[in-house]
Design a protein around this motif. Structure first.
Motif, PDB file in Angstrom:
ATOM      1  N   GLN A  55     -14.826  62.582 -25.290  1.00  0.00           N
ATOM      2  CA  GLN A  55     -14.299  61.221 -25.098  1.00  0.00           C
ATOM      3  C   GLN A  55     -13.627  60.716 -26.369  1.00  0.00           C
ATOM      4  N   ALA A  56     -14.267  60.968 -27.504  1.00  0.00           N
ATOM      5  CA  ALA A  56     -13.717  60.499 -28.775  1.00  0.00           C
ATOM      6  C   ALA A  56     -12.433  61.246 -29.131  1.00  0.00           C
ATOM      7  N   ILE A  57     -12.430  62.557 -28.963  1.00  0.00           N
ATOM      8  CA  ILE A  57     -11.263  63.372 -29.321  1.00  0.00           C
ATOM      9  C   ILE A  57     -10.061  63.012 -28.449  1.00  0.00           C
ATOM     10  N   GLU A  58     -10.291  62.765 -27.184  1.00  0.00           N
ATOM     11  CA  GLU A  58      -9.194  62.536 -26.240  1.00  0.00           C
ATOM     12  C   GLU A  58      -8.747  61.084 -26.184  1.00  0.00           C
ATOM     13  N   HIS A  59      -9.445  60.190 -26.869  1.00  0.00           N
ATOM     14  CA  HIS A  59      -9.020  58.789 -26.907  1.00  0.00           C
ATOM     15  C   HIS A  59      -7.674  58.684 -27.613  1.00  0.00           C
ATOM     16  N   VAL A  60      -6.773  57.860 -27.068  1.00  0.00           N
ATOM     17  CA  VAL A  60      -5.429  57.749 -27.644  1.00  0.00           C
ATOM     18  C   VAL A  60      -5.159  56.338 -28.159  1.00  0.00           C
ATOM     19  N   ARG A  61      -5.160  55.351 -27.279  1.00  0.00           N
ATOM     20  CA  ARG A  61      -4.713  54.019 -27.689  1.00  0.00           C
ATOM     21  C   ARG A  61      -5.831  52.989 -27.606  1.00  0.00           C
ATOM     22  N   THR A 114     -10.868  65.426 -37.119  1.00  0.00           N
ATOM     23  CA  THR A 114      -9.781  66.389 -37.321  1.00  0.00           C
ATOM     24  C   THR A 114      -9.210  66.850 -35.985  1.00  0.00           C
ATOM     25  N   ARG A 115     -10.069  67.060 -34.982  1.00  0.00           N
ATOM     26  CA  ARG A 115      -9.568  67.462 -33.658  1.00  0.00           C
ATOM     27  C   ARG A 115      -8.719  66.349 -33.025  1.00  0.00           C
ATOM     28  N   ARG A 116      -9.128  65.099 -33.260  1.00  0.00           N
ATOM     29  CA  ARG A 116      -8.342  64.000 -32.683  1.00  0.00           C
ATOM     30  C   ARG A 116      -6.974  63.911 -33.344  1.00  0.00           C
ATOM     31  N   ILE A 117      -6.915  64.064 -34.671  1.00  0.00           N
ATOM     32  CA  ILE A 117      -5.615  64.060 -35.359  1.00  0.00           C
ATOM     33  C   ILE A 117      -4.730  65.174 -34.822  1.00  0.00           C
ATOM     34  N   ALA A 118      -5.308  66.366 -34.685  1.00  0.00           N
ATOM     35  CA  ALA A 118      -4.544  67.516 -34.193  1.00  0.00           C
ATOM     36  C   ALA A 118      -4.043  67.260 -32.770  1.00  0.00           C
ATOM     37  N   ARG A 119      -4.884  66.667 -31.942  1.00  0.00           N
ATOM     38  CA  ARG A 119      -4.496  66.408 -30.549  1.00  0.00           C
ATOM     39  C   ARG A 119      -3.386  65.355 -30.475  1.00  0.00           C
ATOM     40  N   LEU A 120      -3.473  64.300 -31.285  1.00  0.00           N
ATOM     41  CA  LEU A 120      -2.427  63.281 -31.293  1.00  0.00           C
ATOM     42  C   LEU A 120      -1.069  63.903 -31.609  1.00  0.00           C
ATOM     43  N   ARG A 138      -0.256  67.318 -31.540  1.00  0.00           N
ATOM     44  CA  ARG A 138       0.110  68.480 -30.725  1.00  0.00           C
ATOM     45  C   ARG A 138       0.332  68.125 -29.264  1.00  0.00           C
ATOM     46  N   GLU A 139      -0.463  67.207 -28.726  1.00  0.00           N
ATOM     47  CA  GLU A 139      -0.421  66.955 -27.281  1.00  0.00           C
ATOM     48  C   GLU A 139       0.067  65.575 -26.887  1.00  0.00           C
ATOM     49  N   CYS A 140       0.028  64.619 -27.810  1.00  0.00           N
ATOM     50  CA  CYS A 140       0.365  63.236 -27.435  1.00  0.00           C
ATOM     51  C   CYS A 140       1.714  62.783 -27.995  1.00  0.00           C
ATOM     52  N   GLY A 141       2.410  63.675 -28.664  1.00  0.00           N
ATOM     53  CA  GLY A 141       3.741  63.334 -29.152  1.00  0.00           C
ATOM     54  C   GLY A 141       3.769  62.362 -30.310  1.00  0.00           C
ATOM     55  N   VAL A 142       2.654  62.226 -31.019  1.00  0.00           N
ATOM     56  CA  VAL A 142       2.596  61.316 -32.162  1.00  0.00           C
ATOM     57  C   VAL A 142       3.123  62.043 -33.393  1.00  0.00           C
ATOM     58  N   SER A 143       4.013  61.380 -34.137  1.00  0.00           N
ATOM     59  CA  SER A 143       4.540  61.974 -35.364  1.00  0.00           C
ATOM     60  C   SER A 143       3.476  61.913 -36.467  1.00  0.00           C
ATOM     61  N   ARG A 163      -3.333  47.856 -32.309  1.00  0.00           N
ATOM     62  CA  ARG A 163      -4.774  48.035 -32.550  1.00  0.00           C
ATOM     63  C   ARG A 163      -5.247  49.461 -32.268  1.00  0.00           C
ATOM     64  N   ASN A 164      -4.438  50.435 -32.667  1.00  0.00           N
ATOM     65  CA  ASN A 164      -4.832  51.838 -32.474  1.00  0.00           C
ATOM     66  C   ASN A 164      -5.696  52.283 -33.670  1.00  0.00           C
ATOM     67  N   ILE A 165      -6.911  51.803 -33.685  1.00  0.00           N
ATOM     68  CA  ILE A 165      -7.809  52.111 -34.789  1.00  0.00           C
ATOM     69  C   ILE A 165      -9.058  52.811 -34.262  1.00  0.00           C
ATOM     70  N   PHE A 166      -9.432  53.862 -34.944  1.00  0.00           N
ATOM     71  CA  PHE A 166     -10.510  54.751 -34.514  1.00  0.00           C
ATOM     72  C   PHE A 166     -11.453  54.891 -35.722  1.00  0.00           C
ATOM     73  N   ALA A 167     -12.632  54.277 -35.647  1.00  0.00           N
ATOM     74  CA  ALA A 167     -13.558  54.265 -36.786  1.00  0.00           C
ATOM     75  C   ALA A 167     -14.813  55.057 -36.443  1.00  0.00           C
TER      76      ALA A 167
END
Length: 604
Positions: free
Chosen positions: A25-31, A49-55, A57-62, A278-282
């Motif tokens: 759930q945490a890794i796949e959270h986007v916005r 680190t997995r969430r950064i990589a997913r954003l 690689r898979e979510c089109g985030v620069s 408010r795309n903040i992940f703590a």
């Protein structure tokens, strides 16, 4: 003494991380805002680190739109390395993974607002040298100067953590004077309750005056603390809309590690950067707030809920390091901590502290061990000597039985003085040990080196000269040397040890060697680090000595400090005198010896 009984560690195959449902759930959270409560060993760094990589690689985030902040250089370095490993072959330029202070400092640099940074000890020394300029009245009488400075710096840190400057504090004192607020006691003295309101107000006025004076002095010298970095960065973002807009573009997705160490000022910066998206992940653990004395606490989680309403909450509750008995023992202690969220206020965050679940015990197929995990032993002894004897005996027995190395053992204690009996016991049993973060200034090599430095700077430094004269290479009769010192103590008219040494066999050689060192330092125009190198060579110190290496590194760093002006050895010695008075220490660097590690619980 709590003692986990370990089992031999078998060789493992390469571990493949499979996230559990909460981690997924945490890794796949986007916005939108998300708060992740992650206990020790629950894989929080992997989730980040997995969430950064997913954003990316898979979510089109620069990568240029991602900001990840943490609270130590080591944590930032580890996160960068792990993200790079996850994204091997993917372009990651522009990705910001940094410490909170480094981010704020870079912000100030880009706007030409940077200043010389003083760490805690340097700020103490800066104020100690200018103590008369503070014009103390109440507090110079009430306490030792050193204790007053400690309390003053603690007060200023807390103000910075709450974004309170001298103007706001002066306004607070004015409200006290108008009886708009109740008068608070601001002294630790035993007679605090007997002070009149007017006496307390007098102390508050003095604190306000000192606070204003210190801030003015620092501004005039373009100096500041780490707390100033945060406060000044917040001011920039608040007043410069163009800068804020640009920073928001570079931080459309914010990740915060070790969130339990965040204070109010840092949360306000995060709120500014997050903006309306408010795309903040703590991620953090309220029971691991190591900077609680600096204003951080589980209150950070309440601040997150307040500033980012509607945030999702995920709790990582599976520990991958420890067994169930260890986790339950730990919970028995931390369950006494204050609640993270007030139940009557935080209904949107239904979190209640609970013991972590042992993933190791759940997935027993990965470990070759008995069906039931070993218990944690509590051993109550009646005397310190018995405790030390028992520790040594148990370590020897376990090493034989488990066939492990000495470095697999650690002994924790509350304060360094508690280690002495333990060290004696281990030495008697011929068990190798290393003491973590030991102050090298207490070690003979460092004392000898600083004595040489003192004798080079001033021939009138009798204590330093006496220590140098006692070096074995000068072959001076100790009794004659002590007799000379006794004569000096009886004769108030004596010019000093430098005048007595030539009368002692071998004494003239000491003075000659010191003069040659002075001449070489002058000839080479050596600053402090260079002067120490000359002394080490001329007096035959062991260049491979770890304590000396620590001193040399310390002096190299001191030469780069904002508080340092000439870099000359006289300035270094003055600094070291104040550094000791401030309670400073030069920590022995860690070493990968095969030895039992001794350390304080705080260091661990």
């Amino acid at each position: 003494m709590l003692r986990p009984v370990a089992t031999p560690k078998p060789m493992r195959s390469t571990f493949v991380f499979e996230p559990d449902e909460c981690q997924r759930q945490a890794i796949e959270h986007v916005r939108g805002p998300m708060l992740v409560i992650a206990g020790a060993g629950t894989g929080k760094t992997t989730v980040l680190t997995r969430r950064i990589a997913r954003l990316i690689r898979e979510c089109g985030v620069s990568p240029k739109e991602i900001l990840a902040v943490t609270y130590s250089e080591n944590s930032a370095r580890e996160m960068r390395e792990r993200v790079q490993a996850e994204l091997r072959g993917t372009e990651t330029s522009g990705l910001q993974i940094t410490t909170f202070h480094a981010y704020c400092n870079n912000l100030l640099i880009r706007r030409g607002k940077q200043f010389g940074v003083l760490d805690e000890k340097d700020l103490w020394i800066y104020l100690r040298k200018r103590i008369r300029e503070l014009h103390l009245n109440y507090f110079v009488r009430a306490a030792k100067v050193s204790q007053f400075l400690n309390d003053l710096l603690d007060f200023m840190r807390r103000c910075q953590d709450e974004l309170i400057g001298p103007e706001k504090y002066a306004e607070y004192v004015a409200r006290l004077e108008r009886n708009e607020l109740p008068v608070q006691r601001v002294t630790r003295s035993k007679d605090a309750v007997s002070l009149s309101d007017e006496e307390v107000l007098g102390r508050c006025r003095e604190i306000a005056q000192v606070f204003t004076t210190v801030e003015r002095m620092l501004a005039e010298d373009n100096l500041g603390s780490f707390g100033h970095m945060i406060a000044h960065a917040h001011t920039l973002l608040e007043r410069d809309n163009e800068l804020l807009a640009r920073e928001r573009e570079r931080a459309r997705f914010i990740l915060v590690d070790e969130f339990q160490d965040a204070n109010f000022a840092q949360v306000k910066i995060l709120q500014k950067l997050a903006g309306s998206e408010r795309n903040i992940f703590a991620v953090g653990d309220p029971d691991q707030a190591i900077y609680r004395f600096r204003g951080a606490s589980s209150a950070a989680f309440g601040l997150f809920r307040h500033h980012f309403s509607g945030a999702k909450l995920v709790v990582l509750d599976k520990n991958r390091r420890s067994t169930t008995p260890i986790l339950r023992t730990a919970f028995a202690v931390i369950s006494k901590n204050p609640t993270t969220f007030h139940a009557e206020k935080e209904t949107s965050f239904p979190y209640q502290r609970a013991p972590l679940v042992s993933k190791r015990d759940e997935d027993g197929v990965r470990e070759v061990r008995s069906s039931r995990p070993d218990p944690v032993e509590t051993v109550i002894l009646t005397a310190k000597e018995n405790e030390c004897f028992d520790l040594g005996k148990v370590i020897q027995e376990k090493r034989r039985r488990l066939r492990c190395e000495w470095k697999d053992f650690a002994i924790l204690y509350r304060a360094h003085p508690h280690r002495d009996q333990v060290a004696i016991e281990l030495a008697e049993r011929q068990i190798p040990f290393s003491i973590e973060n030991m102050d090298v200034m207490d070690m003979p090599e460092a004392r000898d080196l600083f004595a040489c430095l003192g004798a080079v700077v001033s021939p009138d430094d009798g204590a330093s000269l006496f220590r140098v004269a006692a070096f074995p290479q000068f072959d001076i009769d100790p009794e004659k040397l002590r007799a000379g010192m006794r004569k000096l103590s009886r004769d108030s008219e004596s010019p000093g040890l430098a005048a007595v040494l030539p009368q002692i066999a071998g004494g003239a050689a000491v003075l000659e060697e010191l003069q040659q060192v002075r001449d070489e330092i002058v000839r080479k125009e050596a600053k402090s680090r260079g002067a120490l190198e000359i002394i080490i060579q001329r007096f035959g110190f062991d260049r491979s000595s770890r304590p000396l290496a620590a001193v040399l590194e310390f002096v190299s760093n001191w030469e780069k400090k904002a508080i340092t002006t000439t870099k000359e050895i006289a300035e270094l010695l003055e600094y070291m005198d104040y550094f000791r008075e401030a309670g400073g220490a030069i920590a022995m660097p860690s070493h990968e010896d095969n030895a039992v590690r001794l350390m304080t619980a705080h260091s661990a």
